[in-house]
Design a protein around this motif. Sequence first.
Motif, PDB file in Angstrom:
ATOM      1  N   THR A  65       0.842  -1.188   0.000  1.00  0.00           N
ATOM      2  CA  THR A  65       0.000   0.000   0.000  1.00  0.00           C
ATOM      3  C   THR A  65       0.881   1.243   0.000  1.00  0.00           C
ATOM      4  O   THR A  65       1.995   1.214   0.503  1.00  0.00           O
ATOM      5  CB  THR A  65      -0.894   0.080   1.254  1.00  0.00           C
ATOM      6  OG1 THR A  65      -0.076  -0.050   2.410  1.00  0.00           O
ATOM      7  CG2 THR A  65      -1.940  -0.991   1.269  1.00  0.00           C
TER       8      THR A  65
ATOM      9  N   SER B 129      -3.975   2.266  -2.764  1.00  0.00           N
ATOM     10  CA  SER B 129      -3.761   3.636  -2.310  1.00  0.00           C
ATOM     11  C   SER B 129      -4.571   3.966  -1.070  1.00  0.00           C
ATOM     12  O   SER B 129      -5.776   3.740  -1.041  1.00  0.00           O
ATOM     13  CB  SER B 129      -4.168   4.613  -3.417  1.00  0.00           C
ATOM     14  OG  SER B 129      -3.455   4.333  -4.595  1.00  0.00           O
ATOM     15  N   MET B 130      -3.889   4.479  -0.076  1.00  0.00           N
ATOM     16  CA  MET B 130      -4.602   5.009   1.078  1.00  0.00           C
ATOM     17  C   MET B 130      -4.635   6.518   0.930  1.00  0.00           C
ATOM     18  O   MET B 130      -3.587   7.158   0.822  1.00  0.00           O
ATOM     19  CB  MET B 130      -3.870   4.649   2.358  1.00  0.00           C
ATOM     20  CG  MET B 130      -3.915   3.165   2.653  1.00  0.00           C
ATOM     21  SD  MET B 130      -3.623   2.908   4.395  1.00  0.00           S
ATOM     22  CE  MET B 130      -3.684   1.123   4.492  1.00  0.00           C
ATOM     23  N   LEU B 131      -5.823   7.052   0.913  1.00  0.00           N
ATOM     24  CA  LEU B 131      -5.976   8.477   0.661  1.00  0.00           C
ATOM     25  C   LEU B 131      -6.219   9.245   1.947  1.00  0.00           C
ATOM     26  O   LEU B 131      -7.001   8.822   2.789  1.00  0.00           O
ATOM     27  CB  LEU B 131      -7.158   8.707  -0.287  1.00  0.00           C
ATOM     28  CG  LEU B 131      -7.436  10.162  -0.625  1.00  0.00           C
ATOM     29  CD1 LEU B 131      -6.332  10.733  -1.486  1.00  0.00           C
ATOM     30  CD2 LEU B 131      -8.781  10.301  -1.313  1.00  0.00           C
ATOM     31  N   CYS B 132      -5.556  10.371   2.086  1.00  0.00           N
ATOM     32  CA  CYS B 132      -5.786  11.251   3.223  1.00  0.00           C
ATOM     33  C   CYS B 132      -5.948  12.682   2.740  1.00  0.00           C
ATOM     34  O   CYS B 132      -5.092  13.195   2.032  1.00  0.00           O
ATOM     35  CB  CYS B 132      -4.610  11.199   4.192  1.00  0.00           C
ATOM     36  SG  CYS B 132      -4.599   9.712   5.178  1.00  0.00           S
ATOM     37  N   CYS B 133      -7.043  13.305   3.122  1.00  0.00           N
ATOM     38  CA  CYS B 133      -7.242  14.716   2.810  1.00  0.00           C
ATOM     39  C   CYS B 133      -6.968  15.495   4.086  1.00  0.00           C
ATOM     40  O   CYS B 133      -7.764  15.472   5.020  1.00  0.00           O
ATOM     41  CB  CYS B 133      -8.665  14.976   2.346  1.00  0.00           C
ATOM     42  SG  CYS B 133      -9.251  13.833   1.096  1.00  0.00           S
ATOM     43  N   THR B 134      -5.870  16.175   4.100  1.00  0.00           N
ATOM     44  CA  THR B 134      -5.405  16.760   5.356  1.00  0.00           C
ATOM     45  C   THR B 134      -5.988  18.122   5.670  1.00  0.00           C
ATOM     46  O   THR B 134      -5.950  18.562   6.803  1.00  0.00           O
ATOM     47  CB  THR B 134      -3.884  16.952   5.307  1.00  0.00           C
ATOM     48  OG1 THR B 134      -3.590  17.899   4.281  1.00  0.00           O
ATOM     49  CG2 THR B 134      -3.192  15.657   5.000  1.00  0.00           C
TER      50      THR B 134
ATOM     51  N   TYR C 161      -2.033  13.403  10.231  1.00  0.00           N
ATOM     52  CA  TYR C 161      -2.397  12.477   9.168  1.00  0.00           C
ATOM     53  C   TYR C 161      -1.190  11.642   8.752  1.00  0.00           C
ATOM     54  O   TYR C 161      -1.269  10.439   8.558  1.00  0.00           O
ATOM     55  CB  TYR C 161      -2.912  13.244   7.953  1.00  0.00           C
ATOM     56  CG  TYR C 161      -4.397  13.351   7.891  1.00  0.00           C
ATOM     57  CD1 TYR C 161      -5.155  12.375   7.257  1.00  0.00           C
ATOM     58  CD2 TYR C 161      -5.055  14.421   8.460  1.00  0.00           C
ATOM     59  CE1 TYR C 161      -6.517  12.485   7.179  1.00  0.00           C
ATOM     60  CE2 TYR C 161      -6.422  14.538   8.395  1.00  0.00           C
ATOM     61  CZ  TYR C 161      -7.153  13.564   7.749  1.00  0.00           C
ATOM     62  OH  TYR C 161      -8.511  13.672   7.675  1.00  0.00           O
TER      63      TYR C 161
ATOM     64  N   LEU D 261      -0.367   8.973  11.183  1.00  0.00           N
ATOM     65  CA  LEU D 261      -1.323   7.880  11.079  1.00  0.00           C
ATOM     66  C   LEU D 261      -1.019   6.991   9.885  1.00  0.00           C
ATOM     67  O   LEU D 261      -1.031   5.771   9.973  1.00  0.00           O
ATOM     68  CB  LEU D 261      -2.731   8.444  10.949  1.00  0.00           C
ATOM     69  CG  LEU D 261      -3.376   8.795  12.285  1.00  0.00           C
ATOM     70  CD1 LEU D 261      -4.492   9.782  12.108  1.00  0.00           C
ATOM     71  CD2 LEU D 261      -3.877   7.511  12.926  1.00  0.00           C
ATOM     72  N   LEU D 262      -0.739   7.641   8.754  1.00  0.00           N
ATOM     73  CA  LEU D 262      -0.431   6.886   7.543  1.00  0.00           C
ATOM     74  C   LEU D 262       0.807   6.022   7.770  1.00  0.00           C
ATOM     75  O   LEU D 262       0.820   4.835   7.446  1.00  0.00           O
ATOM     76  CB  LEU D 262      -0.170   7.844   6.387  1.00  0.00           C
ATOM     77  CG  LEU D 262      -1.286   8.053   5.388  1.00  0.00           C
ATOM     78  CD1 LEU D 262      -0.794   8.870   4.223  1.00  0.00           C
ATOM     79  CD2 LEU D 262      -1.834   6.725   4.903  1.00  0.00           C
TER      80      LEU D 262
ATOM     81  N   SER E 261       1.968   4.919  10.448  1.00  0.00           N
ATOM     82  CA  SER E 261       1.733   3.833  11.405  1.00  0.00           C
ATOM     83  C   SER E 261       1.074   2.630  10.736  1.00  0.00           C
ATOM     84  O   SER E 261       0.992   1.561  11.318  1.00  0.00           O
ATOM     85  CB  SER E 261       0.870   4.333  12.559  1.00  0.00           C
ATOM     86  OG  SER E 261      -0.481   4.361  12.177  1.00  0.00           O
ATOM     87  N   LYS E 262       0.610   2.827   9.513  1.00  0.00           N
ATOM     88  CA  LYS E 262       0.000   1.701   8.800  1.00  0.00           C
ATOM     89  C   LYS E 262       1.025   0.966   7.942  1.00  0.00           C
ATOM     90  O   LYS E 262       0.662   0.141   7.096  1.00  0.00           O
ATOM     91  CB  LYS E 262      -1.144   2.198   7.911  1.00  0.00           C
ATOM     92  CG  LYS E 262      -2.217   2.969   8.648  1.00  0.00           C
ATOM     93  CD  LYS E 262      -3.459   2.149   8.898  1.00  0.00           C
ATOM     94  CE  LYS E 262      -4.438   2.950   9.759  1.00  0.00           C
ATOM     95  NZ  LYS E 262      -5.669   2.234  10.075  1.00  0.00           N
ATOM     96  N   ASN E 263       2.270   1.302   8.113  1.00  0.00           N
ATOM     97  CA  ASN E 263       3.336   0.615   7.390  1.00  0.00           C
ATOM     98  C   ASN E 263       3.186   0.642   5.868  1.00  0.00           C
ATOM     99  O   ASN E 263       3.313  -0.396   5.200  1.00  0.00           O
ATOM    100  CB  ASN E 263       3.443  -0.848   7.831  1.00  0.00           C
ATOM    101  CG  ASN E 263       4.077  -0.989   9.191  1.00  0.00           C
ATOM    102  OD1 ASN E 263       4.006  -0.075  10.005  1.00  0.00           O
ATOM    103  ND2 ASN E 263       4.703  -2.105   9.440  1.00  0.00           N
TER     104      ASN E 263
END
Lengths: 331, 331
Positions: free
Chosen positions: B60, B91-96, B106, B109-110, B112-114
Motif C-alpha cells: 500500500t 492507495s490510502m488516501l488522506c485529505c489533510t 495524518y 497515522l499513515l 503507522s500503517k506501514n
Amino acid sequence: MNIYDVSRQAGVSIATVSRVLNGSSKVSDATRKKVLDVINENSYTPNAFARSLCRNSMSTVGILCSDASDVYQAQAIYFLERELRSNSYTSMLCCTGYRLQEKKEYLKLLLSKNIDSLFFIGSHFIEPTPKGNAYILNAAKKVPVFLLNGKLDGPNIYSILCDDENASKNITDLLFERGAQAPVYLYRTKSYSGRQKIRGFCRSLQEHGITDTDKMTFSCPGSMEETCRILESLQNSGLFFDAAAAADDELAAGAVKYALRHGLHIPKDFRIAGYNNSLLSACSSPEITTLDNRVEFMCTSAVSQMMQVLDGKDIPSQMIYSGSIIEHGTT
Amino acid sequence: MNIYDVSRQAGVSIATVSRVLNGSSKVSDATRKKVLDVINENSYTPNAFARSLCRNSMSTVGILCSDASDVYQAQAIYFLERELRSNSYTSMLCCTGYRLQEKKEYLKLLLSKNIDSLFFIGSHFIEPTPKGNAYILNAAKKVPVFLLNGKLDGPNIYSILCDDENASKNITDLLFERGAQAPVYLYRTKSYSGRQKIRGFCRSLQEHGITDTDKMTFSCPGSMEETCRILESLQNSGLFFDAAAAADDELAAGAVKYALRHGLHIPKDFRIAGYNNSLLSACSSPEITTLDNRVEFMCTSAVSQMMQVLDGKDIPSQMIYSGSIIEHGTT
DNA sequence: TTGTAAGCGTTATCAC
DNA sequence: GTGATAACGCTTACAA
C-alpha cells in the motif's frame, strides 16, 4: 524496535507493554510511566501488521468510485474520507472505471486486504440485472456495504440516496414555471439514479400535457462541446425545445454554450437546469440553476450508519432524502 | 478457512500450499492442481495481515492531498491511483486540509500503517521554513517520499514538477502578444508553486517594461464571485489593467465573470489566462486559454519513479518538465 | 519436490 | 498488577 525491546528496557513483560499500549486500566501508574518513557525515548510504534493479525482488523475501509476526477465523485470522496478519518478509519481508494469486469477485480483486491467495510460512490455500480449485481451481494457477505446514491436490496447492504426522481420532477416543473413549453432532458448514462432522474423529468412533462416524453430525452455521453453539438443537431432536425434539464452540471454547461452560441437569451429564450450543485454550475455565465443533492449530508450519514452497523446495531437498509433547488441565472 | 484447512483437504503440507499461493516453480503439476482445486472450491483467500506480517509490506502507498474535491488534486488522485493499481499497489488516501498540525497527524497515522511509500499532491505541503518541513524529512526516513508539484531537498525525497515559472512567464507573454498592456496576476496562496508562477509573471512584466510588478499581483483566496469582486474593487481603485493571468482556472473563471459583467469584450478589451487545463477552463464561455501542466504525465512518472526506487535503483531526486499553452477564446 | 519448524510482532488467556 | 505463554495465519530456511 519491537515490543520485546521495549519490555526489556522497561524491565517489564511484553504483556504489560501491550497493556500500556492499549490503555488498559490494570497497570500501576509507576510501571505505566516506565513503559511510556521507553516508548517515547525510542519513538516506538507498534507494528500495524502484527496488530491487525491479532485484532483481525486494520481499521480500513474501501471506497470504490468509477472516476475520482469527476467533480461529484471527488466531493463524495473528500467528505467520506474526512468523516471516516474522524472515526479513526483509513480509506483505501479505488477508481474502477466503468467496465464491470474491472469493477469486479478491484473489489476482489480490496476485499483481499481485509477491509472493515465498503463504500460504493454513485449508482454506476448497480447493474440492471440481478446477475450483474452478484458481485456486490457477494462482497456484502464479508463486510457491510454502503451504496451512496445507489440502490440494491440484500443482506448487509445499506443504501443512502437522494430522491432523484422527485428532485428531477421539481426542477423540471421550475422550468415550466419560468415559461418553458418544451424542455429536453440531457443525460449521460442510464444508471440507477440516471433512470430516476429521467422518470422525474417525464412525470413533469406529462403533468404539463406532453405525452411523448421519450422523444425529449437525449444521451450526451461526451464533452461539453459534444453536448452542444447534439443540441445543435436537434435544432436542425426541426424539434422544438426551449429549455433543457440536465443530469449533471457539466451537461447543463454544454447547454449554456449552445444557447450563447445561437444568440438565445438565457433565461428569456432558453432555460437551463443542472444537477449536483457543483463548482461547474457557478462557473458558467450566467450561473446555472441546479439541484443540491447534498453530497456532504449523504457522506456524513453513510459513515454514521457504518459506525452503527459495526457496532452491531440494526439500522434501516434504505434511506432516501430530499434534494433542494438552488436557483440561479439560467431560469 | 486458513492455510491449514487447505493443506489438510489437499493432503499436503502448509509449505506446499504457500508455494502454490506464491507461484513457486518448485511444485509438481499434480500437487499444484490438487491444491488449486481445494482453494477454488472453498474460494480461499490468504489472510492479508498474516501475509503482511511476514513480508513486512502490504503493498500500500499513502497519498496525501489537502483537498480531494479540488479539481486539480482530484485529477492527480485519479491518475496516481490508476497507475499504482496497475503496479499492484493499493492507495490510502488522506485529505489533510491546509493546517500544518493536521498534516502532521495524518502523516503519522499513515506511517503507522506501514505503507511502502508516500505521495504528496501539490506544494501546499512545503512550508517556507526548514523547520516546518521537518515532518516530511522525518517521513522520508521510513519510506521514499514523492512530491508532486512540490520541491524539497532531502534524502529519500523525490520531487517532480512542472516548470511553473517559465510556464507562467510564457502565458503572460502571450497576453502581451494578444494586445495586453497591463495584466494583473491572481493567485490563491503563496505555496511553492504559487511563488514560482508569480515569479514567471513578474519576469514577463519586466521584459515588457513594467517595473513595479508587485502592485499587479493579487491574492484571491475565495470563490469565483469573490474574485470577481476583487477585480471590481481594483477597477474602482483606479488601477489600469486590461488582462488577467491566474494561478488556476477557477480564478480565471472569476475574471471571465468580471469582464462579462462589465461589458468588456473578451479578448478584445480584456484577455484572460488560466492554469491547470481543467474542466473549468472549458466550462466558461468563451473557453479559457490555459496552461496544461500535464497532471497525467506527472503522476505516471512519479509512480514509475517509485517503482524504481523500491527496486533499489538510484534515480535523480528532482525532475522538472515543461508545460504547454492551450489557447482558447480568452486571448 | 515436499515437509518440518522457526519466525514475524502483536493480543489475550491464564495463572500467580 | 504482572508475567508466562498460546494463539493469529502466513513465509521461508533447512531437512529430507
